[in-house]
Design a protein around this motif. Sequence first.
Motif, mmCIF file in Angstrom:
data_model
loop_
_atom_site.group_PDB
_atom_site.id
_atom_site.type_symbol
_atom_site.label_atom_id
_atom_site.label_comp_id
_atom_site.label_asym_id
_atom_site.label_seq_id
_atom_site.Cartn_x
_atom_site.Cartn_y
_atom_site.Cartn_z
ATOM 1 N N UNK A 54 0.838 -1.184 0.000
ATOM 2 C CA UNK A 54 0.000 0.000 0.000
ATOM 3 C C UNK A 54 0.877 1.238 0.000
ATOM 4 N N UNK A 55 0.287 2.341 -0.431
ATOM 5 C CA UNK A 55 0.957 3.634 -0.394
ATOM 6 C C UNK A 55 0.168 4.538 0.536
ATOM 7 N N UNK A 56 0.884 5.154 1.452
ATOM 8 C CA UNK A 56 0.293 6.120 2.374
ATOM 9 C C UNK A 56 0.664 7.504 1.867
ATOM 10 N N UNK A 57 -0.326 8.357 1.699
ATOM 11 C CA UNK A 57 -0.069 9.758 1.380
ATOM 12 C C UNK A 57 -0.144 10.529 2.683
ATOM 13 N N UNK A 58 0.869 11.325 2.967
ATOM 14 C CA UNK A 58 0.919 12.077 4.215
ATOM 15 C C UNK A 58 -0.361 12.878 4.362
ATOM 16 N N UNK A 59 -1.008 12.733 5.498
ATOM 17 C CA UNK A 59 -2.237 13.461 5.781
ATOM 18 C C UNK A 59 -3.494 12.804 5.243
ATOM 19 N N UNK A 60 -3.373 11.702 4.497
ATOM 20 C CA UNK A 60 -4.544 11.025 3.943
ATOM 21 C C UNK A 60 -4.814 9.735 4.713
#
Length: 143
Positions: A54-60
Amino acid sequence: MMERNAGEPTSCKLQIYVSGGWLDMLYFESAQRERVTTAVTAISREANNSVIWRVIHVGANPPDWLATATPWKPITDREPAPLEDVLISVSMENDEPPTVFMAYRKTVGTKTFYVSGTSDHIIPGAYAWKHVDEPSPAPNSVA
């Protein structure tokens, strides 16, 4: 694993699900997303899709996509179509591996999904979808 340097700007991180938990693998800027996606798809294909990424987007929150070589697609304003039963990946509050539900949405432009066969059981946290596979033919003993 790539280490993040103190003070280094980043907007995303790639994680892999290993032994019951998420492990940070790579920090990168969102402009590099396509390159990272291409690499992860190739790695997933070689691993026969046995690895969860998975990819985490900062603040999402929740993660906006799960990268494997399977046909999962991000939920958009237009897809999936309303009133179509689909499989959805859902990120729950305590964020164990994502959960899959068969669900539908009533209108375009919403991320509100309902458990298939119900009119009011809402599933929060949906972020990806794919078409439901065709059912297996009935065995001769049932047909």
